[in-house]
Design a protein around this motif. Structure first.
Motif, PDB file in Angstrom:
ATOM      1  N   PHE A  95       0.832  -1.204   0.000  1.00 12.21           N
ATOM      2  CA  PHE A  95       0.000   0.000   0.000  1.00 12.21           C
ATOM      3  C   PHE A  95       0.868   1.255   0.000  1.00 12.21           C
ATOM      4  CE2 PHE A  95      -2.237   3.403   2.201  1.00 12.21           C
ATOM      5  CZ  PHE A  95      -3.368   3.512   1.421  1.00 12.21           C
ATOM      6  N   ALA A  96       1.854   1.325   0.908  1.00 13.99           N
ATOM      7  CA  ALA A  96       2.704   2.515   1.017  1.00 13.99           C
ATOM      8  C   ALA A  96       3.546   2.711  -0.241  1.00 13.99           C
ATOM      9  CB  ALA A  96       3.598   2.404   2.256  1.00 13.99           C
ATOM     10  N   ALA A  97       4.108   1.632  -0.768  1.00 16.73           N
ATOM     11  CA  ALA A  97       4.924   1.727  -1.976  1.00 16.73           C
ATOM     12  C   ALA A  97       4.086   2.209  -3.155  1.00 16.73           C
ATOM     13  CB  ALA A  97       5.568   0.382  -2.288  1.00 16.73           C
ATOM     14  N   GLY A  98       2.872   1.692  -3.273  1.00 15.90           N
ATOM     15  CA  GLY A  98       1.978   2.151  -4.331  1.00 15.90           C
ATOM     16  C   GLY A  98       1.668   3.634  -4.204  1.00 15.90           C
ATOM     17  N   ALA A  99       1.464   4.086  -2.976  1.00 17.68           N
ATOM     18  CA  ALA A  99       1.200   5.505  -2.741  1.00 17.68           C
ATOM     19  C   ALA A  99       2.415   6.365  -3.100  1.00 17.68           C
ATOM     20  CB  ALA A  99       0.808   5.726  -1.280  1.00 17.68           C
ATOM     21  N   ARG A 100       3.600   5.781  -3.028  1.00 15.69           N
ATOM     22  CA  ARG A 100       4.824   6.499  -3.405  1.00 15.69           C
ATOM     23  C   ARG A 100       5.125   6.375  -4.904  1.00 15.69           C
ATOM     24  NH1 ARG A 100       6.411   4.820   2.047  1.00 15.69           N
ATOM     25  NH2 ARG A 100       7.181   2.785   1.346  1.00 15.69           N
ATOM     26  N   LEU A 105       7.271  -4.330  -6.442  1.00 18.01           N
ATOM     27  CA  LEU A 105       8.180  -4.530  -5.317  1.00 18.01           C
ATOM     28  C   LEU A 105       9.281  -5.484  -5.754  1.00 18.01           C
ATOM     29  CD1 LEU A 105       5.562  -5.194  -2.483  1.00 18.01           C
ATOM     30  CD2 LEU A 105       6.772  -3.053  -2.953  1.00 18.01           C
ATOM     31  N   LEU A 106      10.470  -5.262  -5.243  1.00 19.92           N
ATOM     32  CA  LEU A 106      11.605  -6.137  -5.497  1.00 19.92           C
ATOM     33  C   LEU A 106      12.180  -6.597  -4.166  1.00 19.92           C
ATOM     34  CD1 LEU A 106      13.459  -3.938  -8.130  1.00 19.92           C
ATOM     35  CD2 LEU A 106      12.071  -5.959  -8.599  1.00 19.92           C
ATOM     36  N   THR A 121       3.484 -16.828  -1.661  1.00 22.40           N
ATOM     37  CA  THR A 121       2.040 -16.716  -1.445  1.00 22.40           C
ATOM     38  C   THR A 121       1.564 -15.279  -1.590  1.00 22.40           C
ATOM     39  OG1 THR A 121       2.228 -16.475   0.958  1.00 22.40           O
ATOM     40  CG2 THR A 121       1.987 -18.711   0.106  1.00 22.40           C
ATOM     41  N   PHE A 122       2.465 -14.329  -1.452  1.00 23.88           N
ATOM     42  CA  PHE A 122       2.121 -12.912  -1.599  1.00 23.88           C
ATOM     43  C   PHE A 122       2.129 -12.481  -3.058  1.00 23.88           C
ATOM     44  CE2 PHE A 122       2.776  -8.312  -1.201  1.00 23.88           C
ATOM     45  CZ  PHE A 122       1.806  -8.004  -0.255  1.00 23.88           C
ATOM     46  N   GLY A 123       2.711 -13.293  -3.941  1.00 20.31           N
ATOM     47  CA  GLY A 123       2.728 -12.966  -5.357  1.00 20.31           C
ATOM     48  C   GLY A 123       4.097 -12.633  -5.924  1.00 20.31           C
ATOM     49  N   PHE A 124       5.143 -12.808  -5.143  1.00 18.63           N
ATOM     50  CA  PHE A 124       6.491 -12.594  -5.662  1.00 18.63           C
ATOM     51  C   PHE A 124       6.868 -13.736  -6.592  1.00 18.63           C
ATOM     52  CE2 PHE A 124       6.806  -9.674  -2.108  1.00 18.63           C
ATOM     53  CZ  PHE A 124       7.657  -8.682  -2.581  1.00 18.63           C
ATOM     54  N   TYR A 125       7.578 -13.419  -7.652  1.00 22.56           N
ATOM     55  CA  TYR A 125       8.045 -14.414  -8.614  1.00 22.56           C
ATOM     56  C   TYR A 125       9.529 -14.151  -8.902  1.00 22.56           C
ATOM     57  CZ  TYR A 125       6.912 -10.436 -11.615  1.00 22.56           C
ATOM     58  OH  TYR A 125       6.825  -9.186 -12.159  1.00 22.56           O
ATOM     59  N   ALA A 126      10.256 -15.217  -9.217  1.00 19.76           N
ATOM     60  CA  ALA A 126      11.694 -15.128  -9.449  1.00 19.76           C
ATOM     61  C   ALA A 126      11.984 -14.370 -10.732  1.00 19.76           C
ATOM     62  CB  ALA A 126      12.307 -16.519  -9.515  1.00 19.76           C
ATOM     63  N   ILE A 127      12.970 -13.456 -10.678  1.00 21.90           N
ATOM     64  CA  ILE A 127      13.386 -12.724 -11.883  1.00 21.90           C
ATOM     65  C   ILE A 127      14.892 -12.796 -12.104  1.00 21.90           C
ATOM     66  CG2 ILE A 127      11.413 -11.161 -11.890  1.00 21.90           C
ATOM     67  CD1 ILE A 127      13.335  -8.985 -10.742  1.00 21.90           C
ATOM     68  N   GLY A 128      15.628 -13.354 -11.161  1.00 21.05           N
ATOM     69  CA  GLY A 128      17.071 -13.401 -11.363  1.00 21.05           C
ATOM     70  C   GLY A 128      17.795 -14.190 -10.288  1.00 21.05           C
ATOM     71  N   GLU A 129      19.071 -14.407 -10.541  1.00 22.47           N
ATOM     72  CA  GLU A 129      19.920 -15.164  -9.626  1.00 22.47           C
ATOM     73  C   GLU A 129      21.343 -14.627  -9.729  1.00 22.47           C
ATOM     74  OE1 GLU A 129      21.539 -19.756  -9.218  1.00 22.47           O
ATOM     75  OE2 GLU A 129      19.865 -19.312 -10.543  1.00 22.47           O
ATOM     76  N   ILE A 142      26.707 -18.634  -1.070  1.00 16.33           N
ATOM     77  CA  ILE A 142      25.309 -18.978  -1.342  1.00 16.33           C
ATOM     78  C   ILE A 142      24.787 -18.047  -2.428  1.00 16.33           C
ATOM     79  CG2 ILE A 142      22.986 -19.146  -0.361  1.00 16.33           C
ATOM     80  CD1 ILE A 142      24.312 -19.590   2.352  1.00 16.33           C
ATOM     81  N   ASP A 143      23.995 -18.601  -3.331  1.00 20.43           N
ATOM     82  CA  ASP A 143      23.396 -17.803  -4.397  1.00 20.43           C
ATOM     83  C   ASP A 143      22.370 -16.829  -3.828  1.00 20.43           C
ATOM     84  OD1 ASP A 143      24.815 -19.470  -6.097  1.00 20.43           O
ATOM     85  OD2 ASP A 143      23.058 -20.650  -6.669  1.00 20.43           O
ATOM     86  N   ALA A 144      22.247 -15.685  -4.488  1.00 19.58           N
ATOM     87  CA  ALA A 144      21.188 -14.729  -4.199  1.00 19.58           C
ATOM     88  C   ALA A 144      20.092 -14.912  -5.231  1.00 19.58           C
ATOM     89  CB  ALA A 144      21.719 -13.310  -4.254  1.00 19.58           C
ATOM     90  N   LEU A 145      18.849 -14.851  -4.787  1.00 19.94           N
ATOM     91  CA  LEU A 145      17.696 -14.938  -5.676  1.00 19.94           C
ATOM     92  C   LEU A 145      16.968 -13.595  -5.632  1.00 19.94           C
ATOM     93  CD1 LEU A 145      16.404 -18.421  -4.510  1.00 19.94           C
ATOM     94  CD2 LEU A 145      17.882 -17.912  -6.460  1.00 19.94           C
ATOM     95  N   THR A 146      16.581 -13.103  -6.807  1.00 15.88           N
ATOM     96  CA  THR A 146      15.864 -11.833  -6.899  1.00 15.88           C
ATOM     97  C   THR A 146      14.418 -12.116  -7.296  1.00 15.88           C
ATOM     98  OG1 THR A 146      17.914 -10.773  -7.618  1.00 15.88           O
ATOM     99  CG2 THR A 146      15.886  -9.542  -7.955  1.00 15.88           C
ATOM    100  N   PHE A 147      13.507 -11.436  -6.615  1.00 17.07           N
ATOM    101  CA  PHE A 147      12.075 -11.626  -6.841  1.00 17.07           C
ATOM    102  C   PHE A 147      11.402 -10.282  -7.068  1.00 17.07           C
ATOM    103  CE2 PHE A 147      13.463 -15.248  -4.412  1.00 17.07           C
ATOM    104  CZ  PHE A 147      12.749 -16.313  -4.944  1.00 17.07           C
ATOM    105  N   ALA A 148      10.282 -10.314  -7.765  1.00 19.93           N
ATOM    106  CA  ALA A 148       9.462  -9.124  -7.989  1.00 19.93           C
ATOM    107  C   ALA A 148       8.005  -9.465  -7.708  1.00 19.93           C
ATOM    108  CB  ALA A 148       9.606  -8.642  -9.425  1.00 19.93           C
ATOM    109  N   CYS A 149       7.248  -8.447  -7.402  1.00 22.30           N
ATOM    110  CA  CYS A 149       5.806  -8.576  -7.183  1.00 22.30           C
ATOM    111  C   CYS A 149       5.156  -7.314  -7.744  1.00 22.30           C
ATOM    112  CB  CYS A 149       5.511  -8.705  -5.687  1.00 22.30           C
ATOM    113  SG  CYS A 149       3.762  -8.782  -5.290  1.00 22.30           S
ATOM    114  N   ASP A 150       4.241  -7.512  -8.676  1.00 23.61           N
ATOM    115  CA  ASP A 150       3.562  -6.361  -9.279  1.00 23.61           C
ATOM    116  C   ASP A 150       2.572  -5.761  -8.290  1.00 23.61           C
ATOM    117  OD1 ASP A 150       4.925  -6.845 -11.699  1.00 23.61           O
ATOM    118  OD2 ASP A 150       3.433  -8.355 -12.251  1.00 23.61           O
ATOM    119  N   ILE A 151       2.509  -4.435  -8.315  1.00 25.07           N
ATOM    120  CA  ILE A 151       1.533  -3.714  -7.492  1.00 25.07           C
ATOM    121  C   ILE A 151       0.378  -3.351  -8.397  1.00 25.07           C
ATOM    122  CG2 ILE A 151       1.079  -1.649  -6.135  1.00 25.07           C
ATOM    123  CD1 ILE A 151       4.005  -1.672  -5.299  1.00 25.07           C
ATOM    124  N   ASP A 152      -0.784  -3.821  -8.062  1.00 29.24           N
ATOM    125  CA  ASP A 152      -1.971  -3.564  -8.895  1.00 29.24           C
ATOM    126  C   ASP A 152      -2.536  -2.193  -8.668  1.00 29.24           C
ATOM    127  OD1 ASP A 152      -1.709  -6.162  -9.827  1.00 29.24           O
ATOM    128  OD2 ASP A 152      -2.962  -6.933  -8.207  1.00 29.24           O
TER     129      ASP A 152
END
Length: 152
Positions: A95-100, A105-106, A121-129, A142-152
């Motif tokens: 909510f706050a990020a959308g208002a900004r 979200l990443l 479960t919140f909607g994040f999906y993998a976009i990189g490693e 250890i590998d780093a995994l990058t995720f994104a979640c679209d704000i509707d």
């Protein structure tokens, strides 16, 4: 009475396993918050925004960029886990990020982080490693995994 930074650090001290070396120190948090594009959110044990006189059960720290917001840290005190507080923090962040002005979200985490199921479960999906990005205090890579979640 604890100020907000004290509250963040108190949760940080209990929430992050020292074996992974992921907790930030007070100076790192202070420096992030002085940048002007970093934001925090404190949550009560009931999953509500923290009010004066309450002890924080969790927090998030994020950084705003152009049409994106990066979740830098999310932590819940172990005694309050499995009660929906992580979800409450993510809802508040969305909510706050959308208002900004953020459109997504990443976040980045180490492979094997148990929080990955919450983010999925919140909607994040993998976009990189990033191979071997993190180094534990004992030197393990250890590998780093990058995720994104679209704000509707």
């Amino acid at each position: 009475m604890l100020d907000d930074l004290d509250q963040i650090m108190a949760v940080m001290a209990t929430a992050f396993d020292p074996a992974w070396g992921e907790a930030w120190n007070r100076r790192q948090v202070e420096d992030a918050l002085t940048l002007g594009n970093c934001h925090y959110f404190l949550v009560s044990p009931e999953g509500k925004p923290l009010t004066e006189g309450e002890i924080a059960a969790g927090f998030s720290l994020s950084r705003t960029g152009y049409e994106e917001e990066e979740l830098l840290l999310l932590a819940v005190d172990p005694q309050f886990r499995r009660k929906g507080l992580g979800r409450s923090i993510l809802d508040a962040l969305r909510f706050a990020a959308g208002a900004r002005g953020a459109k997504r979200l990443l976040l980045e985490m180490r492979r094997g982080n148990s929080a990955e199921s919450l983010y999925a479960t919140f909607g994040f999906y993998a976009i990189g490693e990033r191979k071997d990005y993190y180094r534990t205090p004992n030197g393990e890579r250890i590998d780093a995994l990058t995720f994104a979640c679209d704000i509707d």
